[in-house]
Design an enzyme around this catalytic site. Structure first.
Site, PDB file in Angstrom:
ATOM      1  N   GLU A 137       0.949  -1.318  -0.037  1.00 28.83           N
ATOM      2  CA  GLU A 137      -0.131  -0.091   0.000  1.00 28.83           C
ATOM      3  C   GLU A 137       0.900   1.112   0.027  1.00 28.83           C
ATOM      4  O   GLU A 137       1.754   1.364   0.734  1.00 28.83           O
ATOM      5  CB  GLU A 137      -0.926   0.035   1.159  1.00 28.83           C
ATOM      6  N   LYS A 212      -9.774   2.075  -2.652  1.00 29.64           N
ATOM      7  CA  LYS A 212      -9.827   1.872  -1.179  1.00 29.64           C
ATOM      8  C   LYS A 212     -11.521   2.100  -0.665  1.00 29.64           C
ATOM      9  O   LYS A 212     -11.792   2.918  -0.527  1.00 29.64           O
ATOM     10  CB  LYS A 212      -8.778   2.283  -0.065  1.00 29.64           C
ATOM     11  N   CYS A 249      -5.702  -2.925   2.312  1.00 27.69           N
ATOM     12  CA  CYS A 249      -5.471  -2.552   3.700  1.00 27.69           C
ATOM     13  C   CYS A 249      -6.741  -2.977   4.658  1.00 27.69           C
ATOM     14  O   CYS A 249      -7.120  -4.031   4.819  1.00 27.69           O
ATOM     15  CB  CYS A 249      -4.760  -1.492   4.070  1.00 27.69           C
TER      16      CYS A 249
END
Length: 408
Positions: A137, A212, A249
């Site tokens: 990330e 994300k 994540c």
């Protein structure tokens, strides 16, 4: 212990577990072989009834690992032989790394330093025949979102920016799909920032992007200071090597996020992350493995390494003293398979490249074996969720009619 970046950018070998690179190395070195074999069976599972086989890598890849001091591991997931389908073996790689220079260095130097650091690791993946490679990330920068300082926004770039151009050449050179998670600046929509994964095809083309879905507001991880929840849904990217997706994540903490990628047909889901030991390390080997089992696909989990120290102290909103770092990013990247097997993890403190051969036929084989798709009650879940999102939702709770009666 922490893995510190010194003023000259060199890294020390701190951040180990009692001097060992990983939990698996610690156990291997301290248990009798017969005990370690049994512990290994329980920790890593069995792939088609046996331990994962090691892959013999080219000497050129090993030489790059030795010269540039990064962890290099490789293991193979197999599937049962079928009569109607040929094996669908794809070679997949994960890269974890620390930053290259102190966070006080000029930003352009920091980014260029990371490019230079990753180039030999990507070369090692290329000469080893990796088909799909995923980076960590926000790999082009320090994970500065804890600071809440706006100057770190300078690391943001368009989807077709400098990092993509750097990787496009390598993707073409090695016939490799590369997943590149970056801090995106959306030039066409008011220059808004997003936490984005760019999917670069094996011909050097941009296949697409994913933003994300879930943004943390936990401790130092107050990332919504910089970007908000993504707007791309749960896309699956069909590549020449297989169908892939990216659960960035914090999305790994949301089971429905994993489910959605599976419903869209993913065969491999990458989880590029930046997470620290005190916050999440006990969860790290569990969540991705559970997702692989529940959704009958492979998962590649990547975490950066090192302790990134920032010039100005910041607080976490928890009443504790101000500090200059997140804590230790503990690496430990690994692969998980739908049959509950997984690879040993990469180092807890060193840069690393993990390579795995995966027979994608295993995905369907385990859908057939466990029948999770067939036995799921999607209509029941959909009905509950449709009710839950309405303001007048009432939980379905059946109370004991004598619950509030005074005891005699």
């Amino acid at each position: 212990m922490d893995h510190m970046i010194s003023e000259n950018g060199e890294t020390s070998a701190e951040g180990s577990i009692c001097g060992y690179d990983s939990l698996h190395q610690l156990l291997s070195a301290n248990l009798k072989p017969e005990l370690y074999q049994e512990v290994n069976r329980l920790l890593l599972g069995r792939n088609c009834g046996r331990s994962l086989e090691q892959i013999v890598l080219p000497e050129s890849a090993k030489a790059l690992s030795s010269k540039h001091d990064f962890d290099l591991q490789a293991a193979s997931f197999s599937a049962d032989k079928e009569q109607m389908r040929n094996p669908r073996v794809v070679r997949v790689g994960l890269i974890q790394n620390s930053i290259a220079l102190p966070t006080t260095a000029p930003f352009s130097d920091q980014t260029r330093g990371i490019f230079d650091k990753l180039k030999p690791i990507i070369d090692a993946a290329g000469v080893a025949g990796v088909n799909i490679l995923c980076l960590q990330e926000a790999w082009t920068m320090p994970f500065a979102f804890c600071t809440r300082e706006r100057r770190w926004c300078e690391f943001a770039e368009p989807v077709d920016g400098e990092s993509t151009k750097f990787l496009q050449e390598l993707a073409k050179k090695y016939n490799m799909v590369i997943v590149s998670p970056i801090l995106e600046r959306d030039i066409d929509h008011g220059e808004v920032l997003w936490n984005t994964a760019v999917i670069i095809g094996n011909n050097g083309n941009i296949i697409g992007k994913h933003r994300k879905n879930h943004i943390p507001r936990v401790g130092d991880f107050n990332e919504s200071t910089y970007y908000m929840e993504g707007d791309t849904g749960h896309p699956v990217f069909e590549t020449v090597f297989g169908k892939i997706a990216v659960n960035i994540c914090y999305g790994r903490h949301h089971p429905l996020n994993w489910l959605a990628f599976g419903l869209n047909g993913a065969e491999i889901v990458f989880n590029p992350s930046a997470t620290v030991g005190e916050l999440s390390e006990p969860m790290w080997p569990i969540e991705a493995r559970n997702a692989a089992i529940a959704n009958s696909y492979f998962v590649g989990s990547i975490n950066r390494v090192g302790t990134e120290v920032f010039p100005n102290p910041f607080t976490s909103g928890d009443g504790k003293p101000q500090h200059n770092d997140f804590g230790h990013f503990y690496g430990s990247s690994h692969f998980s398979a739908p049959d509950a097997s997984c690879t040993p993890s990469l180092s807890r403190y060193k840069d690393g490249l993990l390579i795995s051969d995966m027979d994608l036929n295993l995905c369907r084989q385990y859908k057939d074996k466990w029948g999770f798709r067939m036995t799921a009650r999607y209509e029941v879940y959909a009905d509950l969720l449709a009710k839950y999102i309405k303001p007048d939702f009432k939980p379905q709770v059946v109370s004991d009619p004598l619950l509030h009666k005074n005891s005699t």
